[in-house]
Design an enzyme around this catalytic site. Sequence first.
Site, PDB file in Angstrom:
ATOM      1  N   CYS A  82      17.519 -15.557 -86.005  1.00  0.00           N
ATOM      2  CA  CYS A  82      16.415 -15.209 -85.108  1.00  0.00           C
ATOM      3  C   CYS A  82      15.739 -13.892 -85.459  1.00  0.00           C
ATOM      4  CB  CYS A  82      16.876 -15.210 -83.650  1.00  0.00           C
ATOM      5  SG  CYS A  82      18.143 -13.981 -83.252  1.00  0.00           S
ATOM      6  N   HIS A 134      19.447 -12.156 -78.865  1.00  0.00           N
ATOM      7  CA  HIS A 134      18.478 -13.122 -79.381  1.00  0.00           C
ATOM      8  C   HIS A 134      17.072 -12.562 -79.231  1.00  0.00           C
ATOM      9  CE1 HIS A 134      17.314 -17.059 -80.789  1.00  0.00           C
ATOM     10  NE2 HIS A 134      16.479 -17.206 -79.781  1.00  0.00           N
ATOM     11  N   HIS A 146      11.162 -19.159 -82.181  1.00  0.00           N
ATOM     12  CA  HIS A 146      12.417 -18.475 -82.496  1.00  0.00           C
ATOM     13  C   HIS A 146      13.291 -19.366 -83.362  1.00  0.00           C
ATOM     14  CE1 HIS A 146      14.936 -20.704 -79.395  1.00  0.00           C
ATOM     15  NE2 HIS A 146      13.700 -21.093 -79.135  1.00  0.00           N
TER      16      HIS A 146
END
Length: 189
Positions: A82, A134, A146
């Site tokens: 990510c 994240h 993402h």
Amino acid sequence: MKTTVCAVCMLLTCLTFRANAQDQSSPENPSNDPDNLAKEYFSQIMGVAAASTASTKMYQFIYDWIGTPYRLGGTTKKGIDCSKFAAELYEQVFNTTIGYNSRNIYSKVDKVSKNNLQPGDFVFFKIRSRNITHIGVYIGDNRFAHASSSRGVMISDLEDAYWKRYYFNGGRALVADAETANIEENTVD
């Protein structure tokens, strides 16, 4: 996968027929402008309003990476994580290096509330942790791109129960803010 490919092909065919059916000689016709066609295309594929697709280059980048598998520490289309995906997007679209770690990136942005997010802003999550774990890039209409650990590079909705539960904050890199202002400045008549 075959369904997605078929849907994209059908969409491209419809856009081609629509463009050919329009009066090509009219300079006022917005469908003659390739950027407007691209905005409409990405708007439909990514589920965001055409008005939200300010940076066609950003949407093209995301589209090119959709489906890339997740790989911790990965930096290529063979696999990416990510934070590397967000960093690569900023490197390629905004010509800026932002760092390669979600917590590090968060320390370098201006914090933005969820209701003030703009396309190109970062969205940060704390998934089962006290720390940021994240990161994604906001694309408009509560959607973000993402690299998901379970499904690879994809687009998700901030209002989905999972993402809503773990959402931490938004952030705006100064370069994205300047780029957005430049885009808006160039589109004002």
